[in-house]
Write a protein that holds these residues in place. Structure first.
Motif, short mmCIF file in Angstrom:
data_model
loop_
_atom_site.label_atom_id
_atom_site.label_comp_id
_atom_site.label_asym_id
_atom_site.label_seq_id
_atom_site.Cartn_x
_atom_site.Cartn_y
_atom_site.Cartn_z
N LYS A 4 0.85 -1.18 0.00
CA LYS A 4 0.00 0.00 0.00
C LYS A 4 0.89 1.24 0.00
O LYS A 4 1.88 1.30 0.72
N PHE A 5 0.52 2.20 -0.82
CA PHE A 5 1.23 3.48 -0.89
C PHE A 5 0.23 4.56 -0.54
O PHE A 5 -0.86 4.61 -1.11
N THR A 6 0.58 5.40 0.39
CA THR A 6 -0.26 6.56 0.70
C THR A 6 0.63 7.79 0.80
O THR A 6 1.78 7.71 1.26
N GLU A 7 0.08 8.89 0.35
CA GLU A 7 0.81 10.15 0.40
C GLU A 7 -0.20 11.29 0.47
O GLU A 7 -1.20 11.29 -0.25
N THR A 8 0.07 12.23 1.34
CA THR A 8 -0.74 13.44 1.43
C THR A 8 0.18 14.63 1.25
O THR A 8 1.18 14.75 1.95
N GLN A 9 -0.15 15.46 0.28
CA GLN A 9 0.65 16.64 -0.02
C GLN A 9 -0.18 17.90 0.22
O GLN A 9 -1.38 17.91 -0.02
N ARG A 10 0.49 18.93 0.66
CA ARG A 10 -0.12 20.26 0.84
C ARG A 10 0.83 21.29 0.24
O ARG A 10 2.01 21.02 0.03
N PHE A 11 0.30 22.47 0.02
CA PHE A 11 1.14 23.57 -0.44
C PHE A 11 2.01 24.03 0.72
O PHE A 11 1.54 24.69 1.63
N THR A 12 3.28 23.65 0.71
CA THR A 12 4.20 24.03 1.78
C THR A 12 5.38 24.85 1.25
O THR A 12 6.31 25.12 2.00
N GLN A 13 5.32 25.24 -0.01
CA GLN A 13 6.42 26.01 -0.59
C GLN A 13 6.52 27.36 0.12
O GLN A 13 5.56 28.13 0.15
N TRP A 14 7.70 27.65 0.66
CA TRP A 14 7.89 28.89 1.43
C TRP A 14 7.61 30.12 0.59
O TRP A 14 7.02 31.09 1.07
N TRP A 15 8.03 30.11 -0.69
CA TRP A 15 7.86 31.28 -1.55
C TRP A 15 6.39 31.56 -1.82
O TRP A 15 5.99 32.72 -1.95
N LEU A 16 5.57 30.51 -1.92
CA LEU A 16 4.13 30.69 -2.14
C LEU A 16 3.50 31.39 -0.94
O LEU A 16 2.71 32.32 -1.09
N TRP A 17 3.90 30.96 0.26
CA TRP A 17 3.34 31.56 1.47
C TRP A 17 3.83 32.98 1.68
O TRP A 17 3.09 33.84 2.20
N VAL A 18 5.05 33.30 1.26
CA VAL A 18 5.54 34.68 1.32
C VAL A 18 4.67 35.57 0.43
O VAL A 18 4.26 36.67 0.83
N ILE A 19 4.37 35.09 -0.77
CA ILE A 19 3.52 35.86 -1.69
C ILE A 19 2.12 36.03 -1.12
O ILE A 19 1.57 37.14 -1.09
N LEU A 20 1.50 34.92 -0.67
CA LEU A 20 0.14 35.00 -0.15
C LEU A 20 0.03 35.91 1.07
O LEU A 20 -0.88 36.75 1.14
N ILE A 21 0.95 35.77 2.00
CA ILE A 21 0.91 36.61 3.20
C ILE A 21 1.22 38.07 2.82
O ILE A 21 0.60 39.00 3.35
N LEU A 51 -12.41 48.04 1.14
CA LEU A 51 -11.19 47.49 1.75
C LEU A 51 -11.49 46.21 2.52
O LEU A 51 -10.73 45.24 2.44
N ILE A 52 -12.59 46.20 3.23
CA ILE A 52 -12.96 45.01 4.01
C ILE A 52 -13.29 43.85 3.07
O ILE A 52 -12.86 42.71 3.31
N VAL A 53 -14.01 44.12 1.99
CA VAL A 53 -14.33 43.06 1.01
C VAL A 53 -13.05 42.53 0.38
O VAL A 53 -12.88 41.31 0.22
N PHE A 54 -12.12 43.41 0.05
CA PHE A 54 -10.83 43.00 -0.51
C PHE A 54 -10.08 42.11 0.49
O PHE A 54 -9.56 41.05 0.13
N PHE A 55 -10.05 42.52 1.75
CA PHE A 55 -9.38 41.74 2.80
C PHE A 55 -10.00 40.35 2.94
O PHE A 55 -9.29 39.34 2.98
N VAL A 56 -11.34 40.30 3.01
CA VAL A 56 -12.02 39.00 3.17
C VAL A 56 -11.76 38.10 1.97
O VAL A 56 -11.56 36.89 2.12
N THR A 57 -11.73 38.67 0.77
CA THR A 57 -11.46 37.88 -0.44
C THR A 57 -10.06 37.28 -0.40
O THR A 57 -9.87 36.09 -0.65
N ILE A 58 -9.07 38.10 -0.07
CA ILE A 58 -7.69 37.61 -0.01
C ILE A 58 -7.53 36.61 1.13
O ILE A 58 -6.85 35.59 0.98
N LEU A 59 -8.16 36.87 2.26
CA LEU A 59 -8.11 35.93 3.38
C LEU A 59 -8.71 34.58 2.97
O LEU A 59 -8.16 33.52 3.29
#
Length: 162
Positions: A4-21, A51-59
């Motif tokens: 049996k092979f199992t794998e769970t992947q998530r977005f953990t790329q540091w550069w992606l999170w720097v951009i998103l944050i 501004l609040i709508v923009f914040f909620v969308t990005i969040l």
């Protein structure tokens, strides 16, 4: 070795999170400046509600990236995967024509990529995946960060079928 092979992947790329944050900090700064300091945010400021709508969308986008995951299982019954929250499939070996670990290269980004040379590609990171061609002619590719382990299991399952 377990069959049996199992794998769970998530977005953990540091550069992606720097951009998103970084993008998330823009409306936070705008809300702070405009609503708390009373200074307009930008040359042509939007309303406080804007501004609040923009914040909620990005969040929501940031939370969405945090929740996305690719879970793959390969065993003696077949292949199953969940690319939450977008797609979920179970394929029995009797439906599979070929299954092999390949280097599918850059397919235009991460996530679900349609109409590639390998059918639909589901990937979180990297360029290695399990390419599956079904007897129906459909094909897809599941990204993996454990190609050697997956190859070993596929070889073992092939030996068990003989």
């Amino acid at each position: 070795m377990e069959t049996k092979f199992t794998e769970t992947q998530r977005f953990t790329q540091w550069w992606l999170w720097v951009i998103l944050i970084g993008v998330l900090l823009i409306p936070i700064y705008g809300i702070y400046k405009q609503m708390f300091l009373g200074e307009p945010f930008g040359d042509n400021p939007t309303s406080n509600i804007g501004l609040i709508v923009f914040f909620v969308t990005i969040l929501g986008l940031v939370i969405g990236f945090r929740l996305i995951k690719l879970h793959t299982t390969v065993d003696a019954k077949g292949i199953s995967f969940d690319f939450l929250p977008f797609s979920s499939k179970e394929i029995l070996w009797s439906e599979v024509l070929t299954a092999e670990v390949i280097d599918y290269g850059f397919v235009g980004g991460y996530g679900v990529r349609l109409f590639t040379n390998y059918g639909t590609v589901y990937n979180i990171k990297g360029r290695i995946g399990l390419h599956v061609v079904l007897k129906s002619g459909d094909e897809f590719c599941l990204g993996t960060q454990k190609p050697d382990e997956l190859k070993m299991l596929l070889n073992k399952l092939t030996i068990l079928e003989v």
